[in-house]
Write a protein that holds these residues in place. Sequence first.
Motif, mmCIF file in Angstrom:
data_model
loop_
_atom_site.group_PDB
_atom_site.id
_atom_site.type_symbol
_atom_site.label_atom_id
_atom_site.label_comp_id
_atom_site.label_asym_id
_atom_site.label_seq_id
_atom_site.Cartn_x
_atom_site.Cartn_y
_atom_site.Cartn_z
ATOM 1 N N ALA A 14 0.955 -1.083 -0.151
ATOM 2 C CA ALA A 14 -0.122 0.101 0.063
ATOM 3 C C ALA A 14 0.895 1.144 0.031
ATOM 4 O O ALA A 14 0.939 2.187 -0.657
ATOM 5 C CB ALA A 14 -1.035 -0.157 1.145
ATOM 6 N N ASP B 229 1.652 7.129 -6.558
ATOM 7 C CA ASP B 229 0.687 8.260 -6.625
ATOM 8 C C ASP B 229 0.891 9.726 -6.316
ATOM 9 O O ASP B 229 0.651 10.732 -6.688
ATOM 10 C CB ASP B 229 -0.907 7.854 -5.879
ATOM 11 C CG ASP B 229 -1.520 6.835 -6.947
ATOM 12 O OD1 ASP B 229 -0.978 6.468 -8.066
ATOM 13 O OD2 ASP B 229 -2.412 6.092 -6.364
ATOM 14 N N ASP C 131 -8.623 7.211 5.933
ATOM 15 C CA ASP C 131 -9.582 6.761 5.076
ATOM 16 C C ASP C 131 -8.746 6.771 3.551
ATOM 17 O O ASP C 131 -9.239 5.695 2.693
ATOM 18 C CB ASP C 131 -10.371 7.880 4.706
ATOM 19 C CG ASP C 131 -11.639 7.528 5.881
ATOM 20 O OD1 ASP C 131 -11.812 6.654 6.588
ATOM 21 O OD2 ASP C 131 -12.484 8.491 6.426
ATOM 22 N N LEU C 132 -7.976 7.352 3.305
ATOM 23 C CA LEU C 132 -7.302 7.599 1.977
ATOM 24 C C LEU C 132 -6.356 6.125 2.040
ATOM 25 O O LEU C 132 -6.357 5.510 0.923
ATOM 26 C CB LEU C 132 -6.450 8.932 1.660
ATOM 27 C CG LEU C 132 -5.908 8.886 0.315
ATOM 28 C CD1 LEU C 132 -6.230 10.194 -0.416
ATOM 29 C CD2 LEU C 132 -4.390 8.468 0.291
ATOM 30 N N LYS D 213 -6.599 3.595 3.473
ATOM 31 C CA LYS D 213 -7.447 2.288 3.436
ATOM 32 C C LYS D 213 -7.499 1.941 2.010
ATOM 33 O O LYS D 213 -7.706 0.715 1.601
ATOM 34 C CB LYS D 213 -8.830 2.479 4.113
ATOM 35 C CG LYS D 213 -9.587 0.953 4.311
ATOM 36 C CD LYS D 213 -10.679 1.480 4.799
ATOM 37 C CE LYS D 213 -11.837 0.282 4.414
ATOM 38 N NZ LYS D 213 -12.192 -0.762 5.251
ATOM 39 N N LYS D 214 -7.566 3.104 1.202
ATOM 40 C CA LYS D 214 -7.889 2.449 -0.270
ATOM 41 C C LYS D 214 -6.953 1.704 -0.829
ATOM 42 O O LYS D 214 -7.124 1.262 -2.054
ATOM 43 C CB LYS D 214 -8.284 3.818 -0.901
ATOM 44 C CG LYS D 214 -9.446 4.702 -0.598
ATOM 45 C CD LYS D 214 -9.899 5.691 -1.515
ATOM 46 C CE LYS D 214 -11.354 6.314 -1.208
ATOM 47 N NZ LYS D 214 -10.955 7.543 -0.267
ATOM 48 N N TYR D 215 -5.623 1.839 -0.360
ATOM 49 C CA TYR D 215 -4.492 1.050 -0.767
ATOM 50 C C TYR D 215 -4.514 -0.286 -0.223
ATOM 51 O O TYR D 215 -3.540 -0.860 -0.942
ATOM 52 C CB TYR D 215 -3.336 2.011 -0.697
ATOM 53 C CG TYR D 215 -3.305 3.003 -1.502
ATOM 54 C CD1 TYR D 215 -2.659 3.171 -3.043
ATOM 55 C CD2 TYR D 215 -3.864 4.262 -1.105
ATOM 56 C CE1 TYR D 215 -2.695 4.295 -3.586
ATOM 57 C CE2 TYR D 215 -3.944 5.599 -1.913
ATOM 58 C CZ TYR D 215 -3.413 5.359 -2.960
ATOM 59 O OH TYR D 215 -3.269 6.568 -4.049
ATOM 60 N N ASN E 16 -9.694 -2.688 0.584
ATOM 61 C CA ASN E 16 -10.204 -1.198 0.461
ATOM 62 C C ASN E 16 -11.797 -1.174 0.649
ATOM 63 O O ASN E 16 -12.363 -0.084 1.013
ATOM 64 C CB ASN E 16 -9.703 -0.605 -0.581
ATOM 65 C CG ASN E 16 -10.067 -1.641 -2.035
ATOM 66 O OD1 ASN E 16 -11.050 -1.963 -2.150
ATOM 67 N ND2 ASN E 16 -8.913 -1.877 -2.907
ATOM 68 N N ASP E 17 -12.639 -2.268 0.220
ATOM 69 C CA ASP E 17 -13.975 -2.082 0.035
ATOM 70 C C ASP E 17 -14.553 -3.064 0.874
ATOM 71 O O ASP E 17 -15.906 -3.212 0.985
ATOM 72 C CB ASP E 17 -14.745 -2.423 -1.324
ATOM 73 C CG ASP E 17 -14.034 -3.804 -1.824
ATOM 74 O OD1 ASP E 17 -13.178 -4.248 -1.258
ATOM 75 O OD2 ASP E 17 -14.634 -4.482 -2.779
#
Length: 248
Positions: free
Chosen positions: A155, A162, A176-177, A179-181, A185-186
């Motif tokens: 991650a 990025d 929160d950001l 976690k997307k990695y 993530n979902d």
Amino acid sequence: MLEFLKREKIKIEKEKMPQHIAIIMDGNGRWARKRGLPRSAGHRFGAQKLKEIVLFADEIGLKYLTVYAFSTENWKRPKEEVENLMNLLREFFDTEIENLINKTQIRIRVIGDISKLDKDIQERIVSAEEKTKDKKGLCVVIALNYGARQEIINAVKNLALDIKSGKIDIGDVDEDLFKKYLYTNDIPDPDLLIRPSGEMRVSNFLLWQISYTEFWFSNVLWPDFKKEHLLKAIEDYQKRERRFGGVK
Ligand code: IPE
Ligand code: IPE
Ligand code: MG
């Protein structure tokens, strides 16, 4: 189910059901040794147990069940055992998962670095995920070649790329950001983590995600794990007071 709960004197409140349970399926080897069987027999019974618990978890309306099936450290085992586990995995996808796909609303997800698995296994994984992606029943998340430290490093690397490319501003990096990695993530964090087999450790499982997860340990070996154990764990979970750092 009701009869069963009465008999076992287990009280479960519908409103307080965990939505996500994670299980470290441990103790297959010791289960086999106790019976004078090869470790592979323990893994085989463990896989059958997984099928049983998945169906039961779906029946009781659980939303997510994450199971630790093979860790990034499990490659250290003798070559023969690793090969045996990989073959069992192939068989599991071809029979049990195929069955779930055809007969239930269960969704299959895999977390971990699957690029290190044999191509044919990767294909089975991708196909099962693809075929079940719109299903609305229990989501079964299988951790394969999964290690939480590896997940976090992966991650961090992707996030760094990025930031470097200007897609993300470093000031925007928060929980929160980040976690997307992660592979998850979902997927919501587990409410309850179950580890059978008597070991009281996490063994590199979901380190980020279990910050506020309730733990439940038992000496039962995974192939002996029963629906009753799952219900007992849920009952105990419902008696806990989750404070998340606050006060009640
Ligand atoms: C869990 O059982 C299965 C995997 C790790 C793949 P073990 O194989 O770890 O069983 P024990 O802990 O040796 O009894
Ligand atoms: C954790 O069990 C991994 C899985 C159940 C897949 P291990 O048996 O590998 O963990 P340790 O070695 O006892 O910590
Ligand atoms: Mg073990």
